[in-house]
Design an enzyme around this catalytic site. Sequence first.
Site, short mmCIF file in Angstrom:
data_model
loop_
_atom_site.label_atom_id
_atom_site.label_comp_id
_atom_site.label_asym_id
_atom_site.label_seq_id
_atom_site.Cartn_x
_atom_site.Cartn_y
_atom_site.Cartn_z
N GLU A 96 0.83 -1.20 0.00
CA GLU A 96 0.00 0.00 0.00
C GLU A 96 0.86 1.25 0.00
O GLU A 96 1.71 1.44 0.88
CB GLU A 96 -0.94 0.00 1.21
CG GLU A 96 -1.92 1.15 1.22
CD GLU A 96 -2.95 1.05 2.33
OE1 GLU A 96 -3.44 2.10 2.77
OE2 GLU A 96 -3.26 -0.09 2.74
N LYS A 276 -7.23 -0.94 11.39
CA LYS A 276 -6.60 -1.40 10.15
C LYS A 276 -5.37 -0.56 9.86
O LYS A 276 -4.33 -1.06 9.40
CB LYS A 276 -7.60 -1.31 9.00
CG LYS A 276 -7.10 -1.87 7.67
CD LYS A 276 -6.46 -0.82 6.77
CE LYS A 276 -6.03 -1.40 5.45
NZ LYS A 276 -5.31 -0.43 4.61
N ASP A 292 4.14 -14.49 11.54
CA ASP A 292 2.81 -14.88 11.05
C ASP A 292 1.84 -13.71 11.20
O ASP A 292 1.30 -13.47 12.29
CB ASP A 292 2.32 -16.10 11.84
CG ASP A 292 1.00 -16.66 11.31
OD1 ASP A 292 0.34 -15.98 10.50
OD2 ASP A 292 0.65 -17.78 11.72
N HIS A 389 -2.16 10.54 0.65
CA HIS A 389 -2.22 9.18 0.12
C HIS A 389 -2.23 9.19 -1.41
O HIS A 389 -1.51 8.40 -2.05
CB HIS A 389 -3.48 8.49 0.63
CG HIS A 389 -3.66 7.10 0.10
ND1 HIS A 389 -2.92 6.03 0.54
CD2 HIS A 389 -4.47 6.61 -0.87
CE1 HIS A 389 -3.27 4.94 -0.12
NE2 HIS A 389 -4.21 5.27 -0.97
#
Length: 586
Positions: A96, A276, A292, A389
């Site tokens: 991202e 998130k 993991d 962004h």
Amino acid sequence: MFVVDSFIHKLMSKLISGFSKLTKDEKITWLTEHYFHNHTKTKDIIKQYWNDNDDLQQLHDDFIENTISNFYMPFGIAPNFVINDRTYVIPMVVEESSVVAAASLVGKFWSKRGGFKTRVIGTTKIGQVHFMYAGDKTNLEDYFNKNKTELFAATASITKNMDKRGGGILDIKLVDKTDKLENYYQLHATFETKDSMGANFINSCLEAIAKKFEKDDIEIVMSILSNYVPECLVRAEVSCKIEELGGENPQRFAEKFYQAVKIAEIEPYRAVTHNKGIMNGIDAVVLATGNDFRAVEAGAHAYASRSGQYASLSHCTIDNGVFKFWIDIPLALGTVGGLTGLHPLAKLSLEMLQKPSARTLMQIMAAAGLAQNFAALRALTTKGIQHGHMKMHLQNILNQFNATEEEKEIVTAFFDKKTVTHSAVVEKIDALRKPSINWIDFFNKNLVSYKLSKIDENTKPLFGKMNGQQMIEHLSFLVQISNGKVAADYYVSDEKAARRKPFLNTEGELQVGFKASMLSEEPNALKFNSVGEAIHDLFTQIDAFKIHFETAKAENHPFFGELDYEYWQKFHVKHFTHHFKQFGLV
């Protein structure tokens, strides 16, 4: 019946037995033949990501089963992180845009304000033996208490090395869950696994415990670690005087930031996106160090829901003129064993982090998550999240459209003080390129014949399903509609026709996937014995088209509606050009 049989045949042809026993090349061949149209191009894409070093490629092949290639992700670094007065460069693997840039900016921001302060609250991990017991609970408790020492002893060979490092099984408890599920009990075990993530260690211990504990009236259902680790917890925080936050109005910024965190604490819809953003930073470091990320994600989100309502993992106060922002998050990590000791870049990442213990790695990751959260909230409460962004995303959009270096320079300069949107970037690229289309004059038999001489019935398309001859016969079929030999009696309302027909007056091309509803999903069976015969028929139909409109006024098109001679010509130009591009002829 034939249709059903045909469907079953197609379905069965895509099933395979013994796939894992095939070589990698055989697996790729089977895959491309059954699931892709362009076999050669697909194989090239798969193989171009193979490593030239055969030993290194074999190492990657052995990580999982049925490997056919490597899937690349960007590996970046975020410098200038000061954590507990020690400076770090943090490795991040993430796709991202803006994640690494945001972490870097925030790392530098807080490095001048005391840096991140972190501490491990606990490192206990959980494993459970789930079993069913229908007898008297008192008898079960007596059996457990009498045999608890034996349960520890049953794992002695497994825990020997872990015990030397100060880890092992901390406790085993009998838990009654019969109020939730009839006859359901657990052996709830707690572990300390030191620098190992410990999944294999914990599961091996649990299986040994279960084997020792099981008897006729105790049915073991399963033995497995839990990725919910609320006692394997770390805290990271930053703080400074409000005036040290900088900006035009630091007090107002601090208040809005505080409000944004409070909203995430009480509003689940916001909290999910809020968390998130935290995981953007944490997962990137988890991946870079060979840990993991799925286990970390599951544990973090479960912890965020521990009150019964999903809430923010981070918190904020602005008391007595001091801004404080912190996060408590469970992180079960390892710096030895598993992929951390196998993947060359994972080993490099751990060396970059100055060979941390699992406890130190927990603190580094918590700081990365907090930094990411701070960056997102600062953007949201000031300029908005899209401003920064989309600036970062600009390069992705340019690459998506194969922009040249010159185009990138021009477009980047154009959006220097403008808000970037996908549509605006595409519009700017289109304006720069001002594409001129080499429209095919389908009346020019010499040109058409020359172009079509480059393909045969086996020529594969750049897109779509038709082969070379099927494409030629398809063009002929549409010309036959225009010359009255095939009736296109599909009704197109006047409203739709009025909306669609103006497109034929534009420079716009038919898009990939354009198809009239009367045409089938699969190419039609070949009508002629050769490409030559198909081309001859195409010219016959074009001649008939001219003759037909000496008397005819219009013919119905199955998508555009009723078209006269002029509009049919415009359609055929677009249609021929579209399919010539399909085979790389223009």
